[in-house]
Design a protein around this motif. Structure first.
Motif: not given
Lengths: 224, 224, 224
Positions: C16-20, C48-50, C63-66
């Motif tokens: 999902g992250t990749f496609v977005f 940004a959503g997460g 999570a996206a920064l951890a």
């Protein structure tokens, strides 16, 4: 008076959210967003200020997400605007004055909450102002407009004046009610003078080249 | 040297906030915001990067709200710009170089703080960059402009390079001072080459249809 | 099936992250950002959503920064878009359907995480939606466009419907897998009907003055 302070606060808080949500919905309708976009703008305009304050002071999840009341008030405002748009649009003048009441309450509540979380008085007043103006700023950013509160009408200044009175009252030991009423009255009074008599802050004196004129021109036809 | 590292850091930190706040105030004057809007933009440009970092690492309330020093530096920068706009505007070139110093310091301080909060080295460098560029990005979003740092001049790259040096120095055990100085010098050097010699990153090769040309055209007359 | 739920979730999450992130990179190329701006937009659109969800529920650092996985997926998407822009741009239709899958997963994962952090069901669904649409909204705000999800195509509605199914399934005791699959299928189905058959929500009926027409006109040529 059977009404406790707690109840009074909650009623005003939801009232403020409701009025601000209408401003978001009206702006969304004017930009031709669909029904869902209108509801999102309603929620954002009604709650972004409080959510920002809560995130900054570490009160997560923010109050607007911890209970469903704020969502309900926002969705209701959005649906009413969607169905009765022409009517809501004609109510511009009363909405502006009711909006001043909402601004006053948000400024009071935001300041009180920031003080309760241990921020120092000056910063608590700043967060009270953020609570009051955050929703309108986020609404305008999502609609790609320069936030209206940054350019006119003593809007943010009214919120800051109100928050400052609350803080000063607290520091001087006046308790809760009197500073809140005095600050709220000042906020509403300043907004009234801005709306009825055009009170405004100065803008900077530019050199003869008049660099910024086109931009100012471009944005002058905003609503609410 | 009577100057401790702590004092040195605080002086530079407030200096960085002050310079960034001037960039916010100049942009606000150019868009004809009123005095209050100018002060808000000053605070946002000077502090949004650090506030974003602090919220993301859980350091709430953010440093910029926990003491009044940052507010004071921002308001001072805004008032000076408001009163002496013509003079400040003529100082564009020196401000750009001073801004590079502020960027370097923010990148170092942001990286150090993220490391101290336990983030892994790569993410700490990313947050160091966010600290450096966040204020300018928020300033531009509020003025409905595509953030300047996204499109030119090795600005964010300079911040990221600086943050990376700090992180690599830490991982290799070089302590605090040497990586900070090396990273800062790299950041300032990259900005100098971008400003004086037009160094920039490549943009993507578009097909002959040239779809994006009108947008690029529309935004080309930005300042700072 | 050697695949555990945990692994399945991580694979879909990164997918999902990749496609977005590709949608962010394509938008950045179209606005002529440089390579770094493209990578920033990739990361923002993909994460940004997460990040917003995690900040709101107090799960910091997000999570996206951890971990570095999300950064890696985003940068990879940005570099591929940068190098093969013409090819990626031609893949618009498949990307849209893959994007619907990413949206479904983000909505499921966001809702589950909000429930795990103790939010009530309605608010958890709302945060699931925010997880799904936040990246695209931030992408558009940085490019000074009204967020696409606010105006069309059952996008946010599909995310909210999916999140609602997940929440209802949980409340009724259906466990994890069935609500997730049912919600995801509904999300993808709604997006399919919107893309192929033009399903959309109503917009408000405006008075004959047609105030908002020029704005709607101005923004009608958006992509993705």
């Amino acid at each position: 008076m059977m009404l406790t302070t707690q109840t009074f606060v909650q009623v005003l808080d939801l009232g403020g959210t409701f009025v601000f949500a209408i401003s978001g919905a009206v702006a969304a309708v004017n930009r031709r967003l669909d029904l869902f976009g209108i509801l999102v703008l309603s929620f954002v305009a009604g709650n972004a200020g409080g959510i920002t304050r809560d995130v900054l002071i570490g009160a997560v999840p923010p109050a607007a997400l911890a209970t469903g009341h704020y969502l309900l008030a926002s969705v209701l405002a959005g649906l009413i605007t969607f169905v009765f748009y022409a009517g809501v649009d004609r109510l511009r003048a009363p909405v502006l004055m009711f909006d001043a009441v909402g601004l006053a309450f948000f400024a009071v509540a935001g300041t009180e909450k920031a003080l309760a979380f241990g921020l120092d008085p000056v910063m608590a007043a700043l967060l009270g102002m953020v609570t009051g103006i955050g929703g309108g700023m986020m609404r305008d950013v999502l609609l790609t407009e320069i936030p209206q509160v940054l350019r006119s009408d003593l809007y943010a200044v009214a919120a800051l004046a109100c928050a400052s009175i609350v803080v000063i009252g607290r520091v001087l030991g006046f308790g809760y009610a009197i500073p809140a009423l005095a600050g709220g009255a000042l906020c509403i009074g300043l907004r009234y003078m801005a709306i009825r008599h055009g009170w405004h802050l100065p803008i900077a004196h530019l050199s003869a080249r008049g660099r910024a004129a086109p931009d100012a021109e471009k944005d002058k036809d905003r609503d609410i």
